[in-house]
Design a protein around this motif. Sequence first.
Motif, PDB file in Angstrom:
ATOM      1  N   SER A 108      15.662 -91.800  -9.808  1.00  0.00           N
ATOM      2  CA  SER A 108      16.419 -92.924 -10.373  1.00  0.00           C
ATOM      3  C   SER A 108      17.003 -93.782  -9.258  1.00  0.00           C
ATOM      4  O   SER A 108      17.136 -93.340  -8.108  1.00  0.00           O
ATOM      5  CB  SER A 108      17.557 -92.409 -11.257  1.00  0.00           C
ATOM      6  OG  SER A 108      18.542 -91.754 -10.477  1.00  0.00           O
ATOM      7  N   GLN A 109      17.377 -94.999  -9.603  1.00  0.00           N
ATOM      8  CA  GLN A 109      17.984 -95.886  -8.610  1.00  0.00           C
ATOM      9  C   GLN A 109      19.300 -95.309  -8.099  1.00  0.00           C
ATOM     10  O   GLN A 109      19.609 -95.406  -6.916  1.00  0.00           O
ATOM     11  CB  GLN A 109      18.223 -97.273  -9.216  1.00  0.00           C
ATOM     12  CG  GLN A 109      18.747 -98.295  -8.210  1.00  0.00           C
ATOM     13  CD  GLN A 109      17.801 -98.536  -7.051  1.00  0.00           C
ATOM     14  OE1 GLN A 109      16.666 -98.929  -7.260  1.00  0.00           O
ATOM     15  NE2 GLN A 109      18.256 -98.284  -5.824  1.00  0.00           N
ATOM     16  N   SER A 110      20.067 -94.687  -8.977  1.00  0.00           N
ATOM     17  CA  SER A 110      21.342 -94.112  -8.539  1.00  0.00           C
ATOM     18  C   SER A 110      21.125 -92.971  -7.549  1.00  0.00           C
ATOM     19  O   SER A 110      21.888 -92.824  -6.583  1.00  0.00           O
ATOM     20  CB  SER A 110      22.147 -93.617  -9.748  1.00  0.00           C
ATOM     21  OG  SER A 110      21.461 -92.589 -10.433  1.00  0.00           O
ATOM     22  N   ASP A 168      20.247 -94.519  -4.218  1.00  0.00           N
ATOM     23  CA  ASP A 168      21.458 -95.062  -3.587  1.00  0.00           C
ATOM     24  C   ASP A 168      22.325 -93.949  -3.020  1.00  0.00           C
ATOM     25  O   ASP A 168      22.844 -94.063  -1.889  1.00  0.00           O
ATOM     26  CB  ASP A 168      22.265 -95.869  -4.617  1.00  0.00           C
ATOM     27  CG  ASP A 168      21.568 -97.151  -5.041  1.00  0.00           C
ATOM     28  OD1 ASP A 168      20.660 -97.609  -4.306  1.00  0.00           O
ATOM     29  OD2 ASP A 168      21.928 -97.700  -6.098  1.00  0.00           O
ATOM     30  N   HIS A 184      10.931 -98.543  -8.726  1.00  0.00           N
ATOM     31  CA  HIS A 184      11.825 -98.515  -7.563  1.00  0.00           C
ATOM     32  C   HIS A 184      11.042 -98.601  -6.243  1.00  0.00           C
ATOM     33  O   HIS A 184      11.573 -98.262  -5.189  1.00  0.00           O
ATOM     34  CB  HIS A 184      12.663 -97.237  -7.569  1.00  0.00           C
ATOM     35  CG  HIS A 184      13.401 -96.998  -8.847  1.00  0.00           C
ATOM     36  ND1 HIS A 184      14.259 -97.919  -9.403  1.00  0.00           N
ATOM     37  CD2 HIS A 184      13.395 -95.929  -9.701  1.00  0.00           C
ATOM     38  CE1 HIS A 184      14.764 -97.436 -10.528  1.00  0.00           C
ATOM     39  NE2 HIS A 184      14.242 -96.233 -10.738  1.00  0.00           N
ATOM     40  N   LYS A 224      12.586 -99.943  -3.097  1.00  0.00           N
ATOM     41  CA  LYS A 224      13.893 -99.394  -2.736  1.00  0.00           C
ATOM     42  C   LYS A 224      13.808 -98.132  -1.892  1.00  0.00           C
ATOM     43  O   LYS A 224      14.832 -97.659  -1.383  1.00  0.00           O
ATOM     44  CB  LYS A 224      14.696 -99.089  -3.999  1.00  0.00           C
ATOM     45  CG  LYS A 224      14.839-100.269  -4.954  1.00  0.00           C
ATOM     46  CD  LYS A 224      15.561-101.443  -4.322  1.00  0.00           C
ATOM     47  CE  LYS A 224      15.758-102.564  -5.348  1.00  0.00           C
ATOM     48  NZ  LYS A 224      16.416-103.746  -4.729  1.00  0.00           N
TER      49      LYS A 224
END
Length: 237
Positions: free
Chosen positions: A192-194, A197, A219, A222
């Motif tokens: 996931s993006q979280s 990050d 993603h 990213k």
Amino acid sequence: MTQIIVGHRGVAGHFPENTKVSVQAAIDMGLKWVEVDVQPTKDEILVVCHDHTINRCSNGKGRVDDYTLDELQQFDFGAWYDAKFAAEPLMTLQQLLDLAHQHQLSLNIEVKIDKQDVAHVAQILKQQLDNAELAASSVLLSSFSHDIIRELHHHCPGYKLGVLSERLGRKDWQVLEEVNAFSCNLNYRWVSQSQIDELHEAGYQVWCYTVNQAEKFKHLDKVDAIFSDFPERFIDR
């Protein structure tokens, strides 16, 4: 951020995986990184092979560590993929290290151990890496097994470590911190993006496998690196 494109088992979408011809294809494509799998033979020679048996990727049958290197070299590791690759031999880690040094290629070496003594195999790997002309900065060692990662951390100081996981969990975070890992290598389908990050904020790179279609990984832009069987799809994207 310049994203790293890692050839998965060389260029496994077009060549028999983990063979010299597959790695050479990655070099010819201009890739700077390839991912391969390494495990020991019966006579404790580290060879490049993903499965613990040779059934799928050769004309032989049985476990890798039930054969000596000389015995394994009698099998064909290319024709299963396509007849034009007939007689392609099993590649040793030493042959891979020599090829990588010759072409300034960096290696993600996934250590595949199930029955063997992990500490002993880690010591063999460390000695071989230290004796190679490839810079330590050009090597990333990885495993799904936290026990293997811990042994690599203990026996292979100076080499970057990547913690492999299908889905990032609490135990993955623990081992990332424990071994001061360089990267967390995750299945692109579940990341996931979280999580990306959080990993970046904690100082870890995020490498995702096995990405073969750009549009299926939302993603994509990213993460720090992707593994692909078809790396040509991502070059100059």
